[in-house]
Structures are given as C-alpha cells and as structure tokens.
Enzyme design. Structure first.
Site, PDB file in Angstrom:
ATOM      1  N   ASP A   1      12.432  68.896  57.112  1.00  0.00           N
ATOM      2  CA  ASP A   1      12.233  68.158  55.870  1.00  0.00           C
ATOM      3  C   ASP A   1      13.532  67.521  55.375  1.00  0.00           C
ATOM      4  O   ASP A   1      13.526  66.408  54.840  1.00  0.00           O
ATOM      5  CB  ASP A   1      11.683  69.097  54.789  1.00  0.00           C
ATOM      6  CG  ASP A   1      10.227  69.455  55.030  1.00  0.00           C
ATOM      7  OD1 ASP A   1       9.588  68.807  55.872  1.00  0.00           O
ATOM      8  OD2 ASP A   1       9.733  70.391  54.370  1.00  0.00           O
TER       9      ASP A   1
ATOM     10  N   ASN B   1      13.663  62.918  47.003  1.00  0.00           N
ATOM     11  CA  ASN B   1      13.191  64.157  46.383  1.00  0.00           C
ATOM     12  C   ASN B   1      13.565  64.247  44.904  1.00  0.00           C
ATOM     13  O   ASN B   1      12.700  64.298  44.045  1.00  0.00           O
ATOM     14  CB  ASN B   1      13.760  65.370  47.109  1.00  0.00           C
ATOM     15  CG  ASN B   1      12.867  65.861  48.209  1.00  0.00           C
ATOM     16  OD1 ASN B   1      11.780  65.334  48.428  1.00  0.00           O
ATOM     17  ND2 ASN B   1      13.315  66.880  48.926  1.00  0.00           N
TER      18      ASN B   1
ATOM     19  N   ARG C   1      20.520  72.765  26.641  1.00  0.00           N
ATOM     20  CA  ARG C   1      21.536  73.681  27.173  1.00  0.00           C
ATOM     21  C   ARG C   1      20.881  74.533  28.246  1.00  0.00           C
ATOM     22  O   ARG C   1      20.003  75.339  27.959  1.00  0.00           O
ATOM     23  CB  ARG C   1      22.101  74.550  26.042  1.00  0.00           C
ATOM     24  CG  ARG C   1      22.911  73.757  25.017  1.00  0.00           C
ATOM     25  CD  ARG C   1      23.390  74.630  23.882  1.00  0.00           C
ATOM     26  NE  ARG C   1      24.308  73.915  22.997  1.00  0.00           N
ATOM     27  CZ  ARG C   1      23.921  73.177  21.975  1.00  0.00           C
ATOM     28  NH1 ARG C   1      22.616  73.047  21.704  1.00  0.00           N
ATOM     29  NH2 ARG C   1      24.820  72.555  21.219  1.00  0.00           N
TER      30      ARG C   1
END
Length: 285
Positions: A64, A138, A166
């Site tokens: 992949d 991706n 955060r």
C-alpha cells in the site's frame, strides 16, 4: 475502459520479489500482445509521470505504501492504476502476488471498473509566502515534533474558525486514507467512491470537535503557533514547521484513477483485513 496496448510496471524499490514478478508479468504481457516497460518506484516524479503518460495502465508491484507513493507522484495524470500486493495489508493493491494472471486477464478483457478517488493538494506558507507544496493520496497531518507535548492548531474550514485544537495533531484525509492513520485516531471509514474529506483531531485535550466528514470542495487551513510542529504527507514525506506557519489543504480537481475487479470488493476487503469484526457473512439474494 479502452483497450490496453501498453502498461508501465512500477516496482517497489530494492524488492527482489517484486522485481522478479515484474519480469514474469512483462513476458506474460508480451505473449498477450501488450507492450510494457519497467521502472522503480524511486524514479523521479517528473520522469515517472512522463513514462505513465505513454501507457494505458500503470501496474504497481508493491504494498500500500508503494501504491500511495506512486499515486502521489502521478497526481493529475489521467492514467488508471492497478496494484499487485507485496505488502502486509494490501488494502489498496487489488491483485495477489501469487495469482496475478486472472486479474490481468480481466484487465485485458475490459472487465475492470475504474474509480476516481480523491487526491489532496497541500501548501505550506511561511510569512505569507509558499515554501513547499505537493499532493497526497492518503492524508496530510499537522502534528507535534520530537517533544511529547500538546500541539495547538487553529483550524479553519471554508474560512470558518473551528477554534484552537490542543492535541497531538490534526489529520486531513481522503476516503482512501480513511482506513489508515485517521482511523487509528478514531476517524470515520469512508467508502472510496464518496467524494469527501475527513478532519480528525489526534488525541485532543479538553475542548475540541469530533472527527468530521466534509464536502470534497472544503478548503481547510491549519495554523500553528508552536515552534516544533511537523507536516507529514502520506506518512512518507515530512517537513518541520515553524511558529506561525500555515498549511492549506484542498482536494485536487483531477483525482486518482484506480482499477478494481468488482464493486463489492471494498466490503469484502474490510472483513478480510480485519477492519470489520463480524461473524461469518450470510449470503443474501
């Protein structure tokens, strides 16, 4: 798709099995009247794109990661990609390394489906000037650096301020990438045929927003005031970030064309690769 007369074989770099199989594939294609040439996935992007433009199909021999890396280099090239799996998961690569002939027979017979998958275009701005840009198949991640501390990132979607997040970082993902890092950060699985982006905070601290699925036209802006953040593309390319840097992400108008055998393979692959844990599926009419 149109008849296939020429295929570019792209092999995983320094992978003996992939290179050996490429030789066998080239001989098989020649016996079936199809021209082919072979290059390494490490080939420079511009040269690889030039070679791809002269082919009807790009056949990628690797896992992949190799598939994503080649797809990123070929962003905007209108040539479909097909993969032979030499990796561990093989979620994106369609054909088996041990039994690739039936898949290529289907390809030459015109029995494969072409999907157009979403690609990302990203841009890094420093002091208002573009210092780097590129594409992602991706995901694009703005994350923390080497020191394990919370990274503040202000997030904007289509100009709307989503607030200061955060966290360990923020992931912008394509549907293809939704089964990777974004999923491990509890983002949603998105079918590759869906035209969408996902926005996922990584281990957010206190106030944040849940993982979101956004329209494919969304424009995302990530700003960080931290001096030690990082920008990562597809888990393969990385850049250090400085305080005040801005990362802009959007979808690329020309997507990534990917070949598949049938429409149902995505769900079967989710089960086979362990993304969905269920009892044995029941056949229904």
């Amino acid at each position: 798709m149109q008849s296939v007369t020429s295929i570019l074989l792209v092999t995983k770099t320094r992978h003996a099995a992939a290179e050996s199989t490429a030789v066998s594939v080239a001989r098989w294609l020649e016996a079936h009247g199809v021209a082919s040439s072979t290059v390494s996935a490490a080939h420079p992007a511009r040269e690889l794109a030039d070679r791809a433009r002269a082919a009807d199909v790009v056949l990628i021999l690797g896992g992949d990661g190799t598939f994503v890396g080649v797809g990123r280099k070929l962003a905007g090239i209108d040539v479909p990609l097909l993969g032979i799996n030499f990796g561990q998961v093989g979620f994106l690569t369609e054909l088996s390394a041990d039994d690739w002939q039936p898949g290529l027979e289907r390809l030459l017979a015109g029995k494969m489906i072409t999907r157009t998958c979403v690609l990302l275009a990203w841009e890094l701005l420093r002091d208002g000037k573009t210092v780097a840009e590129g594409h992602a198949a991706n995901d694009v991640v703005v994350g923390r650096g080497a020191i394990a501390r919370v990274l503040p990132v202000r997030v904007f979607v289509d100009g709307e301020d989503m607030g200061l997040v955060r966290s360990d970082g923020v992931i912008v993902s394509t549907p293809l990438g939704s089964s990777g890092y974004a999923l491990s950060a509890h983002g949603p699985l998105v079918h590759p045929d869906v035209r969408a982006l996902t926005l996922t905070p990584i281990s957010p601290f206190f106030k944040s927003f849940p993982p979101m699925t956004l329209p494919v036209e969304a424009r995302i802006r990530l700003e960080t005031a931290a001096p030690d953040g990082s920008l990562t593309v597809d888990g393969q390319e990385g850049l250090p970030l400085c305080a005040g840097d801005v990362v802009r992400v959007r979808s690329l108008e020309a997507g990534l064309r990917v070949l598949s055998r049938t429409t149902g393979t995505y769900y079967r692959r989710l089960r086979e690769r362990g993304f969905i844990q269920t009892d044995e599926p029941t056949e229904r009419p």
